[in-house]
Enzyme design. Structure first.
Site, PDB file in Angstrom:
ATOM      1  N   ARG A   1     -10.398  60.200   8.446  1.00 38.71           N
ATOM      2  CA  ARG A   1      -9.357  61.178   8.139  1.00 38.71           C
ATOM      3  C   ARG A   1      -8.258  61.143   9.198  1.00 38.71           C
ATOM      4  NH1 ARG A   1      -9.863  63.600   2.959  1.00 38.71           N
ATOM      5  NH2 ARG A   1     -12.077  63.771   2.497  1.00 38.71           N
TER       6      ARG A   1
ATOM      7  N   ARG B   1     -22.283   8.404  24.805  1.00 32.71           N
ATOM      8  CA  ARG B   1     -22.680   8.453  26.207  1.00 32.71           C
ATOM      9  C   ARG B   1     -23.377   7.148  26.568  1.00 32.71           C
ATOM     10  NH1 ARG B   1     -20.667  11.707  29.560  1.00 32.71           N
ATOM     11  NH2 ARG B   1     -22.586  11.766  30.777  1.00 32.71           N
TER      12      ARG B   1
ATOM     13  N   HIS C   1     -23.366  -1.155  16.296  1.00 30.21           N
ATOM     14  CA  HIS C   1     -22.061  -1.445  16.873  1.00 30.21           C
ATOM     15  C   HIS C   1     -21.151  -2.013  15.779  1.00 30.21           C
ATOM     16  CE1 HIS C   1     -19.194  -2.319  20.051  1.00 30.21           C
ATOM     17  NE2 HIS C   1     -19.005  -3.509  19.506  1.00 30.21           N
TER      18      HIS C   1
ATOM     19  N   ALA D   1     -30.180  -2.231  25.435  1.00 33.76           N
ATOM     20  CA  ALA D   1     -30.537  -2.769  26.752  1.00 33.76           C
ATOM     21  C   ALA D   1     -29.657  -2.093  27.796  1.00 33.76           C
ATOM     22  CB  ALA D   1     -30.331  -4.278  26.766  1.00 33.76           C
TER      23      ALA D   1
ATOM     24  N   GLU E   1     -22.385  -0.213   7.656  1.00 35.39           N
ATOM     25  CA  GLU E   1     -23.286   0.455   8.602  1.00 35.39           C
ATOM     26  C   GLU E   1     -24.303   1.332   7.871  1.00 35.39           C
ATOM     27  OE1 GLU E   1     -21.027   2.655  11.408  1.00 35.39           O
ATOM     28  OE2 GLU E   1     -20.127   0.906  12.351  1.00 35.39           O
TER      29      GLU E   1
END
Length: 1010
Positions: free
Chosen positions: A220, A897, A915, A947, A980
């Site tokens: 209100r 990474r 890859h 590797a 891929e």
């Protein structure tokens, strides 16, 4: 790396969201579209010029600006489908989809939904014709005085009438005069509820519900709650009218039930769920749902949030809210007061200069802008509700006094505001109240109600010797009336163990009572005793009548099956002893037998006696601490479909299959006098329970190929890689009880058992056992575990079955979309696959690859690399997760990474990477650029073992892709990706099946074809 986030909206709610997000160390910049003067130019916050209605352009903007996620403030964009549009474009968005947002955008949908799922709300009817609505108002058997526009009306489409005539007038204004436009094409006529109105909001990821502190706003315009309705003139939080117990009830009966109901209807709800609730004398009832933060509730709730809002949103989007529940500032109250333009909520003037912001902020107050704009370097009014002043203090009175100081400091011509925000809380707190037992956490009335509910259930278990009537201090049993002449009594006590945790997690409480009864009566049956009566003990922190009734009803039903009376029990409500929703159980059974019927008959047992196994119904109630550990490490949730061969049910339902009660079926067999001993296969499994009924000089030789082993035991053994001894010492392995009988009576006893509808087999023999030797030998247990199914005739296995091959456990490491993740997920779901994905790990939070995994039901983990000092430390953290999930193979799918030497050496021969070139050509990044620059006619992709030298591991598979004239990096990349998606799953299958492996000499080895 610090993130950029986008907030959609231009009100005080959106300013508050941006302000709270900007406090996060994870956040570099908060953009607000379109924003207001308050979000235009602060340190981390700025406005963005982008259309929020053009979802395609908005999605592209988010990608161009590298937006981590979008937070949608107002309801209109949610109803317009902004979440679905952005999500499908790969942009993470916090809020419900348009389908889920119907809880707010269609009041009719919401009311019908609440009716379907038993969510308490006001009585109601929906109408599309005004004359029918008015007729209903005049004739309804309840006060039909609340008139609502069914659609979105900016929080103003509700009229609470004081008379039937006023309600009919509201119908005319909404439906015929189009006061709220198309939102009023359908109206809802509701019962007028009486009580205190509160706002209860929560975060939810579609499963977990994390309640926020309850708030109360003031709709209100004028003090004392007089004047016209508005969008809200102020709010405070927390609302003391909602106790912790009441909030828990609201969570369970409204918020969680709503989220569960949406999930059941195939429309998962994610984001913020807001329930407007009336606290009636009959309990809380829902007035309406909103699908976002309220305004001004947001301005008092978020300032009390101690947890990083960015982290809460990320965990919600990741479906991991249960792992990082928000924490709130306690013993403080936040109050916000809205300053509005003169004339609001009617016509008002814009462009009036506002001053006093520095003075208000110097007082330690937060000023959140709503309807403001910048004009010639000055902040001016640009809406009805202009801004809110928020104060946080130890109590509501001091918070209001501080807020008033801010109201005095901020000035603009014609400003209107209320000075009594929080007056209901102050009145509530000033009511004289003595402490009660209920306020300390023990609800005697609820306990008495429970007794009334369960009395008829217990009474139905009366039997000769006992007429059950709960409520006395003790229960009586008349052995003579039960027909005993020279009886011995047998008693036993037991619990259900951590099977309870699964029942509580699955919210399935109706079968756990049978487990409790069975564990006790099966124990005393081993003495030859007929179960006479049963007592239960139920303990909890807070009594939930629905849960407790379900448990006790299950106990009563099981007592009926066992032939014993539920003579009494204890319900203990112990605040602070258990977390919400937890409870514990214990049971006590008393039985009797005539003295000559006592078991075991040790003196009659001899070498060569036969061991008969009685089928279990599954796991029964033992070994669940190990079971829960195995499930936690597996790829399944309790809500997942059960493993292959385990039936058409969830894993949780399978594990909660109740323990079989043997008293009714086996007592006649035991009474025949032909049984020398009965062993209940309970805690300790086969190895520890059978010797309990044998003379010290004897043991048993068992052959697991002679009985049917349910598939769940095979799954547990394979998932947990459990040894034969661990299985036999922990689980019943399909044998719930064992009988020792004379060889010449075997056929007759098998026939008697089977006539009583029990499955039974000859499973072994009693044998002499030299001192120090194992007293139970189980042969072929692991082999039998690997059998898919069995056909048994007269207790003997007749068929041969194929063992289930163990699938390799695969972990996927990603950094973004997980370019090949979907292809790997799809391939591992094929029946012929030799692997399954157990976890997806990302070094970045809130990336699309995590969403792919979540949609596939695959567990995810985020390990942010920039939180670690070195590559080795980061890799060690990754390694711990891989070990946690018992990983066999690791696939790198767009993992950006370089892995450290120790990590690569540890996982040598188990690390796969893909890859985008035909190695050894074009190693390293930018392979497509290198290929185009070199002018080659063919490139492709390579899957290889990882590797220590980058892209130098042994090659598993390659796929050639032609380089076309006019190719760009983008066009070539798309074709290589297609290749891929084909060869990465194929290479994984080769390694998982053992067809290809890395030899000790570092060279690739293949299985020789025959």
């Amino acid at each position: 790396m610090a993130a950029r986030v986008l907030v959609i909206g231009n009100g005080g709610r959106e300013h508050t969201l941006a302000w709270k997000l900007a406090q996060s160390n994870h956040v570099k910049q908060v953009l607000v579209a379109p924003g207001n003067a308050g979000t235009a130019c602060s340190e981390k916050i700025s406005n963005a010029v982008i259309s929020i209605s053009d979802h395609s352009a908005l999605a592209q903007f988010c990608k161009d600006e590298e937006i981590e996620f979008v937070v949608v403030g107002p309801e209109a964009p949610l109803a317009a489908g902004i979440v679905g549009s952005l999500t499908s474009a790969g942009v993470r968005c916090f809020g419900p989809t348009a389908e889920a947002a119907q809880l707010e955008s269609s009041k009719r949908f919401a009311k019908e939904f609440m009716d379907r799922h038993g969510i308490p709300t006001a009585q109601w009817r929906a109408f599309t014709k005004p004359e029918e609505a008015c007729s209903f108002i005049m004739s309804a058997n309840f006060p039909a005085l609340v008139v609502k526009a069914s659609g979105l009306a900016a929080g103003k489409g509700v009229v609470v009438a004081e008379s039937k005539e006023e309600a009919c007038k509201a119908v005319q204004e909404i439906m015929q005069d189009k006061a709220f436009g198309a939102a009023g094409e359908t109206v809802i006529i509701e019962e007028l509820l009486e009580g205190e109105e509160v706002s209860c909001l929560c975060f939810t990821d579609g499963r977990t519900v994390a309640p926020m502190p309850p708030a109360q706003d003031h709709k209100r315009l004028l003090e004392g709650d007089h004047g016209p309705n508005t969008g809200g003139m102020g709010a405070y939080c927390p609302a003391p009218q909602v106790s912790k117990d009441l909030l828990l009830k609201i969570k369970n009966t409204i918020l969680q039930r709503t989220v569960d109901g949406m999930q059941q209807e195939g429309v998962p709800y994610t984001g913020v769920l807001y329930a407007g609730i009336m606290l009636t004398k009959d309990g809380p009832r829902v007035l309406e749902f909103n699908c976002r933060f309220g305004d001004p509730e947001c301005q008092v709730i978020l300032p009390l949030l101690k947890t990083d809002l960015y982290e809460v949103i990320q965990s919600t989007l990741d479906g991991l809210l249960c792992t990082s529940l928000p924490v709130w500032l306690e013993n403080h109250t936040a109050i916000t007061v809205v300053m509005a333009s003169k004339g609001y909520p009617g016509d008002y003037t814009k462009g009036v200069e506002i001053t006093g912001f520095p003075e208000a902020q110097a007082l330690g107050l937060e000023v959140f802008h709503s309807g403001t704009a910048l004009k010639d370097g000055k902040v001016v009014t640009n809406g009805g509700r202009v801004l809110t002043v928020t104060a946080i203090r130890e109590n509501v009175i001091s918070a209001l006094e501080e807020a008033k100081k801010g109201l005095a400091a901020i000035k603009f011509e014609g400003a209107i505001y209320r000075r009594d925000i929080g007056f209901r809380a102050i009145a509530f707190l000033q009511q004289p109240r003595g402490l009660t037992y209920k306020e300390s956490g023990v609800d005697i009335a609820a306990g008495n109600m429970l007794v009334r509910i369960i009395k008829p259930l217990a009474k139905a278990t009366s039997r000769p010797g006992c007429a059950v009537d709960l409520g006395g201090f003790a229960g009586l049993f008349d052995l003579k009336a039960a027909g005993f002449k020279d009886p011995l009594l047998a008693c036993g006590t037991d619990g259900v163990g951590t099977k309870l945790k699964i029942a509580q997690q699955c919210n399935k409480h109706d079968t756990i009572g049978q487990d409790l009864v069975a564990m006790c009566v099966n124990d005393i049956l081993a003495q030859g005793a007929e179960p006479l009566f049963f007592l239960d003990y139920f303990s909890c922190g807070k009594l939930d009548l629905n849960t407790t009734e379900a448990v006790v009803a299950g106990i009563a039903k099981a007592c009926g099956k066992a032939g014993c009376a539920l003579l009494g029990g204890e319900t203990a409500e112990m605040p602070d002893m258990y977390t919400p929703g937890e409870y514990d159980l214990a049971g006590f059974a008393v039985g009797a037998m005539e003295r000559h019927q006592k078991l075991p008959h040790l003196e009659r047992i001899s070498e060569g006696d036969v061991v008969i196994g009685i089928a279990s119904s599954g796991l029964h109630s033992n070994g669940f601490s190990l079971v829960r550990k195995i499930v936690a490490k597996s790829s399944l949730q309790y809500s997942s479909p059960a493993p292959d061969g385990c039936g058409d049910q969830t894993l949780g339902d399978l594990l909660l299959t109740p323990t079989r009660i043997y008293s009714h079926s086996l007592l006649p067999v035991l009474r025949s006098g032909h049984v020398k001993a009965f062993a209940h296969i309970t805690g300790g499994g086969l190895l520890e329970n059978i010797p309990r009924v044998l003379p010290q000089k004897f043991g048993v030789d068992l052959d697991a190929q002679t009985w049917r082993i349910p598939r769940i035991f095979s799954w547990l053994q394979q998932e947990g890689q459990l040894s034969e001894e661990e299985m036999a010492r922990t689980f019943n392995c399909g044998v719930g009880a064992a009988l020792v009988v004379s060889k010449d009576l075997t056929k007759q006893i098998l026939k008697d058992i089977q006539q009583h509808q029990e499955e039974a087999w000859v499973i072994g023999r009693v044998a002499a056992c030299p001192e120090g030797s194992p007293r139970v030998k189980v042969r072929h247990l692991i082999e039998a575990m690997q059998i898919n199914g069995s056909v048994l005739e007269n207790g003997t296995l007749k068929s041969h079955f194929t063992p289930q091959p163990k699938k390799a456990r695969v972990a996927i490491l990603i950094s973004g979309t997980g370019s090949n993740l979907q292809a790997l997920i799809d391939s591992t779901r094929e029946p012929s696959s030799c692997s399954h994905i157990v976890v997806v790990i990302s070094n970045k939070a809130a990336v699309p690859g995590l969403d792919k995994a979540a949609r596939a039901g695959i567990p995810t983990r985020v390990i942010t690399h920039n939180l670690y000092k070195s590559r080795v430390e980061f890799d060690t953290a990754v390694d711990q997760v891989l070990e946690e999930f018992s990983t066999d193979i690791i696939c790198l799918a767009g993992f950006m990474r370089i892995l450290s030497g120790p990590f690569v050496r540890k996982w040598n021969g188990k690390l796969l990477n893909i890859h985008p070139s035909l190695l050894p050509s074009f190693k390293g990044p930018n392979a497509h650029e290198q290929a185009l620059a070199a002018g080659v006619k063919v490139t492709g992709c390579t899957v290889h073992f990882v590797a220590e030298e980058v892209d130098a591991g042994q090659i598993i598979l390659q796929e050639a892709v032609p380089v076309k004239r006019g190719d760009t990096v983008a066009t070539l990349s798309e074709r290589v990706k297609s290749a891929e998606h084909k060869i990465f799953p194929a290479a994984l299958q080769l390694v998982a099946s053992g067809t290809v492996w890395l030899g000790e000499n570092g060279q690739l080895c293949w299985v020789q074809e025959k």
